[in-house]
Design a protein around this motif. Structure first.
Motif, mmCIF file in Angstrom:
data_model
loop_
_atom_site.group_PDB
_atom_site.id
_atom_site.type_symbol
_atom_site.label_atom_id
_atom_site.label_comp_id
_atom_site.label_asym_id
_atom_site.label_seq_id
_atom_site.Cartn_x
_atom_site.Cartn_y
_atom_site.Cartn_z
ATOM 1 N N LEU A 170 61.092 24.626 15.215
ATOM 2 C CA LEU A 170 60.318 23.403 15.189
ATOM 3 C C LEU A 170 59.026 23.492 15.978
ATOM 4 C CD1 LEU A 170 63.287 20.933 15.671
ATOM 5 C CD2 LEU A 170 62.203 21.625 13.539
ATOM 6 N N GLU A 171 58.911 24.472 16.825
ATOM 7 C CA GLU A 171 57.710 24.595 17.632
ATOM 8 C C GLU A 171 56.548 25.086 16.784
ATOM 9 O OE1 GLU A 171 58.727 27.246 20.748
ATOM 10 O OE2 GLU A 171 60.117 25.854 21.678
ATOM 11 N N PRO A 172 55.370 24.555 17.038
ATOM 12 C CA PRO A 172 54.221 25.034 16.261
ATOM 13 C C PRO A 172 53.909 26.480 16.619
ATOM 14 C CG PRO A 172 53.526 23.491 17.960
ATOM 15 C CD PRO A 172 55.028 23.516 17.974
ATOM 16 N N LYS A 173 53.557 27.223 15.631
ATOM 17 C CA LYS A 173 53.264 28.634 15.850
ATOM 18 C C LYS A 173 51.772 28.834 16.033
ATOM 19 C CE LYS A 173 57.135 30.663 13.532
ATOM 20 N NZ LYS A 173 57.557 31.736 12.682
ATOM 21 N N GLU A 174 51.465 29.967 16.620
ATOM 22 C CA GLU A 174 50.058 30.328 16.752
ATOM 23 C C GLU A 174 49.535 30.687 15.366
ATOM 24 O OE1 GLU A 174 49.580 33.432 19.582
ATOM 25 O OE2 GLU A 174 50.834 32.439 21.061
ATOM 26 N N PRO A 175 48.263 30.464 15.155
ATOM 27 C CA PRO A 175 47.723 30.810 13.839
ATOM 28 C C PRO A 175 47.907 32.299 13.547
ATOM 29 C CG PRO A 175 46.000 30.052 15.337
ATOM 30 C CD PRO A 175 47.294 29.926 16.046
ATOM 31 N N GLU A 176 48.247 32.567 12.315
ATOM 32 C CA GLU A 176 48.489 33.954 11.929
ATOM 33 C C GLU A 176 47.184 34.739 11.930
ATOM 34 O OE1 GLU A 176 50.572 34.314 8.287
ATOM 35 O OE2 GLU A 176 52.047 32.801 8.852
ATOM 36 N N GLU A 177 47.348 36.004 12.194
ATOM 37 C CA GLU A 177 46.169 36.853 12.176
ATOM 38 C C GLU A 177 45.675 36.990 10.739
ATOM 39 O OE1 GLU A 177 47.782 41.298 11.858
ATOM 40 O OE2 GLU A 177 48.366 40.245 13.705
ATOM 41 N N THR A 178 44.404 37.078 10.606
ATOM 42 C CA THR A 178 43.849 37.242 9.272
ATOM 43 C C THR A 178 44.053 38.683 8.827
ATOM 44 O OG1 THR A 178 41.692 37.741 10.206
ATOM 45 C CG2 THR A 178 42.106 35.463 9.586
ATOM 46 N N ILE A 179 44.270 38.813 7.561
ATOM 47 C CA ILE A 179 44.490 40.150 7.010
ATOM 48 C C ILE A 179 43.130 40.830 6.870
ATOM 49 C CG2 ILE A 179 45.386 41.446 5.056
ATOM 50 C CD1 ILE A 179 47.265 39.083 4.555
ATOM 51 N N VAL A 180 43.020 41.971 7.485
ATOM 52 C CA VAL A 180 41.757 42.713 7.448
ATOM 53 C C VAL A 180 41.876 43.824 6.415
ATOM 54 C CG1 VAL A 180 40.135 44.091 8.786
ATOM 55 C CG2 VAL A 180 41.413 42.245 9.887
ATOM 56 N N TRP A 181 40.942 43.826 5.506
ATOM 57 C CA TRP A 181 40.910 44.861 4.480
ATOM 58 C C TRP A 181 39.802 45.851 4.824
ATOM 59 C CZ3 TRP A 181 45.161 44.090 2.069
ATOM 60 C CH2 TRP A 181 45.595 42.822 1.707
ATOM 61 N N LEU A 217 50.342 42.420 1.473
ATOM 62 C CA LEU A 217 50.524 41.054 0.981
ATOM 63 C C LEU A 217 51.988 40.758 0.703
ATOM 64 C CD1 LEU A 217 47.495 40.614 -1.429
ATOM 65 C CD2 LEU A 217 47.860 39.500 0.769
ATOM 66 N N SER A 218 52.693 41.720 0.170
ATOM 67 C CA SER A 218 54.112 41.539 -0.105
ATOM 68 C C SER A 218 54.897 41.342 1.188
ATOM 69 C CB SER A 218 54.602 42.728 -0.902
ATOM 70 O OG SER A 218 55.895 43.059 -0.641
ATOM 71 N N ALA A 219 54.557 42.097 2.254
ATOM 72 C CA ALA A 219 55.238 41.932 3.544
ATOM 73 C C ALA A 219 54.974 40.550 4.137
ATOM 74 C CB ALA A 219 54.779 43.020 4.512
ATOM 75 N N VAL A 220 53.745 40.077 4.051
ATOM 76 C CA VAL A 220 53.412 38.739 4.568
ATOM 77 C C VAL A 220 54.176 37.678 3.791
ATOM 78 C CG1 VAL A 220 51.535 37.052 4.760
ATOM 79 C CG2 VAL A 220 51.163 39.406 5.473
ATOM 80 N N TRP A 221 54.239 37.836 2.490
ATOM 81 C CA TRP A 221 54.940 36.865 1.657
ATOM 82 C C TRP A 221 56.430 36.830 1.991
ATOM 83 C CZ3 TRP A 221 58.602 37.432 -2.334
ATOM 84 C CH2 TRP A 221 58.842 36.270 -3.073
ATOM 85 N N LYS A 222 57.041 37.996 2.200
ATOM 86 C CA LYS A 222 58.461 38.052 2.553
ATOM 87 C C LYS A 222 58.721 37.386 3.894
ATOM 88 C CE LYS A 222 59.691 42.193 -0.044
ATOM 89 N NZ LYS A 222 60.062 43.606 0.017
ATOM 90 N N GLU A 223 57.839 37.611 4.872
ATOM 91 C CA GLU A 223 57.999 36.969 6.181
ATOM 92 C C GLU A 223 57.965 35.454 6.051
ATOM 93 O OE1 GLU A 223 54.925 38.434 8.734
ATOM 94 O OE2 GLU A 223 55.653 40.509 8.655
ATOM 95 N N ARG A 224 57.029 34.947 5.292
ATOM 96 C CA ARG A 224 56.924 33.496 5.121
ATOM 97 C C ARG A 224 58.138 32.939 4.398
ATOM 98 N NH1 ARG A 224 50.513 32.755 3.601
ATOM 99 N NH2 ARG A 224 49.745 33.375 5.648
ATOM 100 N N ARG A 225 58.624 33.656 3.396
ATOM 101 C CA ARG A 225 59.807 33.184 2.662
ATOM 102 C C ARG A 225 61.035 33.167 3.567
ATOM 103 N NH1 ARG A 225 61.691 36.304 -2.584
ATOM 104 N NH2 ARG A 225 62.789 37.518 -1.022
ATOM 105 N N GLU A 226 61.225 34.180 4.405
ATOM 106 C CA GLU A 226 62.345 34.208 5.345
ATOM 107 C C GLU A 226 62.247 33.065 6.343
ATOM 108 O OE1 GLU A 226 62.271 38.083 7.061
ATOM 109 O OE2 GLU A 226 62.991 39.066 5.235
ATOM 110 N N GLU A 227 61.046 32.798 6.811
ATOM 111 C CA GLU A 227 60.854 31.701 7.760
ATOM 112 C C GLU A 227 61.214 30.358 7.121
ATOM 113 O OE1 GLU A 227 57.137 29.603 10.072
ATOM 114 O OE2 GLU A 227 57.001 31.738 9.611
#
Length: 147
Positions: A92-103, A116-126
């Protein structure tokens, strides 16, 4: 058969040409006004009944809302609910803003897609952790009230 049709046509023509005779026009007007009054009275009774039932339903819903807001959260087993909140408060605690993906220009399509797939999986698990927490917490509070 033709004669019956001709007789019918004659009778129909006579009926069309004959004008109706009104014997008691005042009585007819009275009957019409009585019918209008009776109809409006019935509609008033029905609308009063509908208004009364809707007001009763609204008051019941309001009472349930107040009950769920002020009485329902008070449980006899507060410690268990508190433990559940403390153990999963990180959700429930607010998280720090995620780091921007640097290409970088050296990154290929495969590397970008893996990132991108790893970021998407992390968000889905959360999100699934949050849903599980909400489900478990609602089960804890509802079962405590039943006991």
């Amino acid at each position: 058969m033709k004669s019956e049709e001709e007789q019918y046509e004659q009778w129909l023509q006579e009926m069309r040409l004959a004008s109706p005779v009104l014997r008691e026009p005042e009585k007819m007007v009275e009957l019409i006004f009585e019918g209008i009054d009776n109809t409006s009275r019935r509609k008033k009774k029905i609308s009063k009944l509908i208004n009364w039932s809707l007001s009763v339903a609204a008051s019941l819903l309001f009472t349930l809302f107040v009950y769920e807001t002020y009485v329902y959260p008070i449980t006899s087993d507060r410690d268990q609910a508190g433990i559940a909140l403390q153990s999963t408060s990180f959700l429930l605690e607010p998280k720090e803003p995620e780091e921007t993906i640097v290409w970088t220009p050296e990154m290929g399509v495969i590397e970008k897609s893996q990132r991108l797939s790893a970021v998407w999986k992390e968000r889905r698990e959360e999100e699934s952790r949050k849903k599980i927490f909400i489900y478990k917490f609602s089960q804890i509070t509802h079962t405590n009230l039943i006991k």
